[in-house]
Design a protein around this motif. Structure first.
Motif, PDB file in Angstrom:
ATOM      1  N   PRO A  20      59.236  -9.356  42.135  1.00 34.35           N
ATOM      2  CA  PRO A  20      57.895  -9.785  42.519  1.00 34.35           C
ATOM      3  C   PRO A  20      57.849 -11.322  42.544  1.00 34.35           C
ATOM      4  O   PRO A  20      57.802 -11.971  41.502  1.00 34.35           O
ATOM      5  CB  PRO A  20      57.000  -9.219  41.406  1.00 34.35           C
ATOM      6  N   VAL A  21      57.918 -11.897  43.725  1.00 30.21           N
ATOM      7  CA  VAL A  21      58.089 -13.346  43.868  1.00 30.21           C
ATOM      8  C   VAL A  21      56.813 -14.111  43.552  1.00 30.21           C
ATOM      9  O   VAL A  21      56.827 -15.120  42.839  1.00 30.21           O
ATOM     10  CB  VAL A  21      58.572 -13.689  45.289  1.00 30.21           C
ATOM     11  N   ALA A  22      55.688 -13.637  44.097  1.00 34.04           N
ATOM     12  CA  ALA A  22      54.432 -14.352  43.885  1.00 34.04           C
ATOM     13  C   ALA A  22      53.244 -13.497  44.296  1.00 34.04           C
ATOM     14  O   ALA A  22      53.337 -12.702  45.235  1.00 34.04           O
ATOM     15  CB  ALA A  22      54.411 -15.659  44.673  1.00 34.04           C
ATOM     16  N   GLN A  23      52.152 -13.655  43.589  1.00 34.47           N
ATOM     17  CA  GLN A  23      50.862 -13.114  44.032  1.00 34.47           C
ATOM     18  C   GLN A  23      50.181 -14.206  44.839  1.00 34.47           C
ATOM     19  O   GLN A  23      50.028 -15.332  44.363  1.00 34.47           O
ATOM     20  CB  GLN A  23      50.003 -12.741  42.831  1.00 34.47           C
ATOM     21  N   ILE A  24      49.767 -13.897  46.052  1.00 34.59           N
ATOM     22  CA  ILE A  24      49.192 -14.926  46.914  1.00 34.59           C
ATOM     23  C   ILE A  24      47.676 -14.800  47.059  1.00 34.59           C
ATOM     24  O   ILE A  24      47.026 -15.730  47.557  1.00 34.59           O
ATOM     25  CB  ILE A  24      49.850 -14.921  48.307  1.00 34.59           C
ATOM     26  N   ALA A  25      47.110 -13.688  46.621  1.00 35.35           N
ATOM     27  CA  ALA A  25      45.655 -13.511  46.613  1.00 35.35           C
ATOM     28  C   ALA A  25      45.346 -12.313  45.739  1.00 35.35           C
ATOM     29  O   ALA A  25      46.215 -11.471  45.482  1.00 35.35           O
ATOM     30  CB  ALA A  25      45.116 -13.289  48.024  1.00 35.35           C
ATOM     31  N   ASN A  26      44.116 -12.228  45.289  1.00 39.22           N
ATOM     32  CA  ASN A  26      43.735 -11.096  44.457  1.00 39.22           C
ATOM     33  C   ASN A  26      42.521 -10.394  45.057  1.00 39.22           C
ATOM     34  O   ASN A  26      41.813 -10.966  45.890  1.00 39.22           O
ATOM     35  CB  ASN A  26      43.420 -11.545  43.032  1.00 39.22           C
ATOM     36  N   ASN A  27      42.308  -9.168  44.635  1.00 37.42           N
ATOM     37  CA  ASN A  27      41.181  -8.379  45.108  1.00 37.42           C
ATOM     38  C   ASN A  27      40.759  -7.448  43.986  1.00 37.42           C
ATOM     39  O   ASN A  27      41.552  -7.124  43.102  1.00 37.42           O
ATOM     40  CB  ASN A  27      41.563  -7.573  46.353  1.00 37.42           C
ATOM     41  N   THR A  28      39.514  -7.037  44.000  1.00 32.64           N
ATOM     42  CA  THR A  28      39.029  -6.098  43.001  1.00 32.64           C
ATOM     43  C   THR A  28      38.296  -4.990  43.717  1.00 32.64           C
ATOM     44  O   THR A  28      38.295  -4.928  44.952  1.00 32.64           O
ATOM     45  CB  THR A  28      38.119  -6.798  41.981  1.00 32.64           C
ATOM     46  N   LEU A  29      37.687  -4.097  42.963  1.00 28.75           N
ATOM     47  CA  LEU A  29      36.936  -2.997  43.563  1.00 28.75           C
ATOM     48  C   LEU A  29      35.515  -2.965  43.037  1.00 28.75           C
ATOM     49  O   LEU A  29      35.238  -3.449  41.926  1.00 28.75           O
ATOM     50  CB  LEU A  29      37.630  -1.656  43.297  1.00 28.75           C
ATOM     51  N   LEU A  30      34.638  -2.388  43.853  1.00 27.77           N
ATOM     52  CA  LEU A  30      33.233  -2.221  43.484  1.00 27.77           C
ATOM     53  C   LEU A  30      32.947  -0.740  43.283  1.00 27.77           C
ATOM     54  O   LEU A  30      33.432   0.105  44.046  1.00 27.77           O
ATOM     55  CB  LEU A  30      32.320  -2.759  44.585  1.00 27.77           C
ATOM     56  N   MET A  31      32.157  -0.428  42.270  1.00 27.45           N
ATOM     57  CA  MET A  31      31.687   0.933  42.061  1.00 27.45           C
ATOM     58  C   MET A  31      30.394   1.095  42.849  1.00 27.45           C
ATOM     59  O   MET A  31      29.388   0.426  42.558  1.00 27.45           O
ATOM     60  CB  MET A  31      31.459   1.194  40.567  1.00 27.45           C
ATOM     61  N   VAL A  32      30.401   1.989  43.854  1.00 34.21           N
ATOM     62  CA  VAL A  32      29.323   2.034  44.843  1.00 34.21           C
ATOM     63  C   VAL A  32      28.705   3.426  44.918  1.00 34.21           C
ATOM     64  O   VAL A  32      29.409   4.434  44.877  1.00 34.21           O
ATOM     65  CB  VAL A  32      29.869   1.622  46.231  1.00 34.21           C
ATOM     66  N   VAL A  33      27.371   3.443  45.046  1.00 31.99           N
ATOM     67  CA  VAL A  33      26.615   4.695  45.221  1.00 31.99           C
ATOM     68  C   VAL A  33      25.700   4.544  46.424  1.00 31.99           C
ATOM     69  O   VAL A  33      25.457   3.421  46.888  1.00 31.99           O
ATOM     70  CB  VAL A  33      25.776   5.013  43.962  1.00 31.99           C
ATOM     71  N   PRO A  34      25.152   5.649  46.960  1.00 33.99           N
ATOM     72  CA  PRO A  34      24.147   5.520  48.013  1.00 33.99           C
ATOM     73  C   PRO A  34      22.924   4.764  47.500  1.00 33.99           C
ATOM     74  O   PRO A  34      22.601   4.820  46.311  1.00 33.99           O
ATOM     75  CB  PRO A  34      23.796   6.979  48.338  1.00 33.99           C
ATOM     76  N   SER A  35      22.243   4.065  48.378  1.00 30.71           N
ATOM     77  CA  SER A  35      21.097   3.260  47.951  1.00 30.71           C
ATOM     78  C   SER A  35      19.982   4.116  47.362  1.00 30.71           C
ATOM     79  O   SER A  35      19.218   3.649  46.511  1.00 30.71           O
ATOM     80  CB  SER A  35      20.559   2.432  49.121  1.00 30.71           C
ATOM     81  N   ASP A  36      19.873   5.390  47.792  1.00 31.74           N
ATOM     82  CA  ASP A  36      18.834   6.271  47.267  1.00 31.74           C
ATOM     83  C   ASP A  36      19.338   7.171  46.145  1.00 31.74           C
ATOM     84  O   ASP A  36      18.700   8.176  45.802  1.00 31.74           O
ATOM     85  CB  ASP A  36      18.239   7.126  48.394  1.00 31.74           C
ATOM     86  N   SER A  37      20.493   6.826  45.567  1.00 29.78           N
ATOM     87  CA  SER A  37      21.060   7.629  44.494  1.00 29.78           C
ATOM     88  C   SER A  37      20.130   7.638  43.284  1.00 29.78           C
ATOM     89  O   SER A  37      19.413   6.674  43.003  1.00 29.78           O
ATOM     90  CB  SER A  37      22.418   7.058  44.078  1.00 29.78           C
ATOM     91  N   GLU A  38      20.152   8.737  42.544  1.00 32.71           N
ATOM     92  CA  GLU A  38      19.370   8.803  41.308  1.00 32.71           C
ATOM     93  C   GLU A  38      20.026   7.991  40.192  1.00 32.71           C
ATOM     94  O   GLU A  38      19.427   7.800  39.131  1.00 32.71           O
ATOM     95  CB  GLU A  38      19.209  10.253  40.862  1.00 32.71           C
ATOM     96  N   TYR A  39      21.251   7.524  40.465  1.00 33.35           N
ATOM     97  CA  TYR A  39      21.966   6.713  39.474  1.00 33.35           C
ATOM     98  C   TYR A  39      21.975   5.255  39.951  1.00 33.35           C
ATOM     99  O   TYR A  39      22.725   4.892  40.848  1.00 33.35           O
ATOM    100  CB  TYR A  39      23.392   7.223  39.297  1.00 33.35           C
ATOM    101  N   GLN A  40      21.135   4.443  39.360  1.00 27.86           N
ATOM    102  CA  GLN A  40      20.993   3.060  39.796  1.00 27.86           C
ATOM    103  C   GLN A  40      21.623   2.067  38.830  1.00 27.86           C
ATOM    104  O   GLN A  40      21.573   0.863  39.058  1.00 27.86           O
ATOM    105  CB  GLN A  40      19.509   2.727  39.983  1.00 27.86           C
ATOM    106  N   THR A  41      22.214   2.561  37.764  1.00 25.28           N
ATOM    107  CA  THR A  41      22.970   1.719  36.841  1.00 25.28           C
ATOM    108  C   THR A  41      24.224   2.481  36.417  1.00 25.28           C
ATOM    109  O   THR A  41      24.308   3.714  36.540  1.00 25.28           O
ATOM    110  CB  THR A  41      22.163   1.359  35.581  1.00 25.28           C
ATOM    111  N   VAL A  42      25.202   1.746  35.893  1.00 24.02           N
ATOM    112  CA  VAL A  42      26.424   2.382  35.407  1.00 24.02           C
ATOM    113  C   VAL A  42      26.107   3.321  34.251  1.00 24.02           C
ATOM    114  O   VAL A  42      26.653   4.435  34.166  1.00 24.02           O
ATOM    115  CB  VAL A  42      27.453   1.314  34.972  1.00 24.02           C
ATOM    116  N   ASP A  43      25.211   2.902  33.360  1.00 25.04           N
ATOM    117  CA  ASP A  43      24.854   3.743  32.224  1.00 25.04           C
ATOM    118  C   ASP A  43      24.277   5.078  32.686  1.00 25.04           C
ATOM    119  O   ASP A  43      24.598   6.136  32.123  1.00 25.04           O
ATOM    120  CB  ASP A  43      23.843   3.020  31.331  1.00 25.04           C
ATOM    121  N   GLU A  44      23.405   5.059  33.700  1.00 24.97           N
ATOM    122  CA  GLU A  44      22.825   6.302  34.202  1.00 24.97           C
ATOM    123  C   GLU A  44      23.909   7.219  34.763  1.00 24.97           C
ATOM    124  O   GLU A  44      23.898   8.435  34.525  1.00 24.97           O
ATOM    125  CB  GLU A  44      21.780   5.993  35.279  1.00 24.97           C
ATOM    126  N   LEU A  45      24.853   6.646  35.492  1.00 21.02           N
ATOM    127  CA  LEU A  45      25.936   7.432  36.068  1.00 21.02           C
ATOM    128  C   LEU A  45      26.827   8.013  34.976  1.00 21.02           C
ATOM    129  O   LEU A  45      27.174   9.208  34.996  1.00 21.02           O
ATOM    130  CB  LEU A  45      26.762   6.567  37.021  1.00 21.02           C
TER     131      LEU A  45
END
Length: 340
Positions: A136-161
């Motif tokens: 592994p010579v070098a990391q040239i950029a990084n990326n992460t992920l988002l936890m995503v739900v529908p906008s009308d989901s009944e779960y609007q926070t991580v705790d609720e989910l």
């Protein structure tokens, strides 16, 4: 007698000349100690690649990893960091494994491979390759992920989910872009464990991330993980809602989204873009490419690309990048072993 004295004098003078000649390549540093110029130093300074440089991508043209490789090659050339041309070659199949095999079997000092995340295929019980087969010579950029739900989901926070998962994990459908033995599944299990969820999670696999988006929009799945570029437009139009970013700090491009760490979990999930080479090639070649890639990441043109793709501008050299690969690989191996 005079001849004996003359011969002795000439012998002493000859030895003195030889001694002077043997120290001609030794210089003193600022502390007064001697530094010897070695052949290795000369080789490092003189090494240059021979083009065209073969740049392997294990995924289809047009995807994030392919674009990263092509942007890196273009920047290296246009900024004058590497004069030789690049030939990007897409070798798809096996989640990047076919490309790794090509690098391992045919790679040389003029062959690079664009890497993303860790390769699940290295850690399967029947794997025929390991991280030790590569550098592994070098990391040239990084990326992460988002936890995503529908906008009308009944779960609007991580705790609720998470509370809903704790009550009945089978009622929450988690969308996956591929199979259920991937690094993403391992991360979901880590998240669940950090919230005290012991029951088995319910995953819905798909054939690519492009299938997951409409399923989430249609409410047929409850939650999924996405890299920011894939989902930002849907967030801007309020069609989807991001509950958390799986980075250790909030993202500059999406500062309003809290991290999962802020919300009680110690789990993070990064998918860095990096460059691999074949194990066993010369130290001079590895150092050349590590330095060239570092210089590339400091250019304005590369930084503009990073910003346009919503990447995290983060370079890691060989040692740090290899350490990250080792750590994440061990975690994934532990997950696989726990499934048996």
């Amino acid at each position: 007698m005079k001849k004996s004295i003359l011969f002795a004098f000439l012998f002493i003078m000859g030895a003195f000349v030889v001694a002077c000649g043997s120290t001609s390549s030794v210089t003193s540093n600022e502390e007064g100690s001697a530094d010897t110029n070695t052949e290795t130093t000369d080789e490092v300074a003189e090494f240059t690649p021979e083009g065209p440089i073969k740049y392997i991508v294990g995924f289809a043209p047009g995807g994030g990893t392919d674009l990263a490789a092509r942007s890196a090659a273009r920047t290296l050339n246009e900024e004058g960091i590497v004069e030789e041309s690049f030939a990007v070659e897409n070798i798809t199949g096996g989640g990047g494994v076919r490309a790794l095999m090509e690098l391992r079997n045919k790679g040389d000092e003029n062959t690079l491979l664009q890497s993303v995340d860790i390769y699940a295929g290295m850690y399967m019980p029947d794997a025929n390759m390991r991280l030790d087969d590569f550098i592994p010579v070098a990391q040239i950029a990084n990326n992460t992920l988002l936890m995503v739900v529908p906008s009308d989901s009944e779960y609007q926070t991580v705790d609720e989910l998470m509370n809903a998962m704790k009550d009945d994990s089978k009622q929450i459908f988690i969308g996956l872009p591929s199979a259920t033995d991937t690094v993403e599944v391992a991360k979901w299990n880590e998240i669940a464990e950090s919230y005290g969820i012991e029951s088995e999670l319910r995953f819905i696999p798909h054939n690519g991330i492009s299938e997951v988006v409409p399923e989430l929009l249609g409410g047929r799945i409850d939650v999924a993980l996405f890299v920011p570029p894939v989902i930002k437009g849907y967030l801007d139009s309020d069609e989807l809602n991001a509950l958390a970013t799986l980075s250790t700090e909030r993202l500059e491009v999406l500062p309003e989204i809290p991290t999962l760490v802020e919300q009680g979990s110690d789990v993070y999930f990064y998918r860095p873009q990096g460059v691999f080479m074949k194990a066993g090639i010369s130290e001079e070649a590895v150092s050349y490419w590590e330095n060239a890639l570092k210089e590339m990441t400091m250019t304005d043109s590369w930084k503009e690309y990073i910003e346009s793709q919503l990447y995290i501008d983060e370079f890691k050299g060989r040692d740090e990048y290899t350490e990250w690969m080792d750590t994440e690989g061990r975690r994934y191996s532990e997950f696989l072993n726990s499934q048996n």
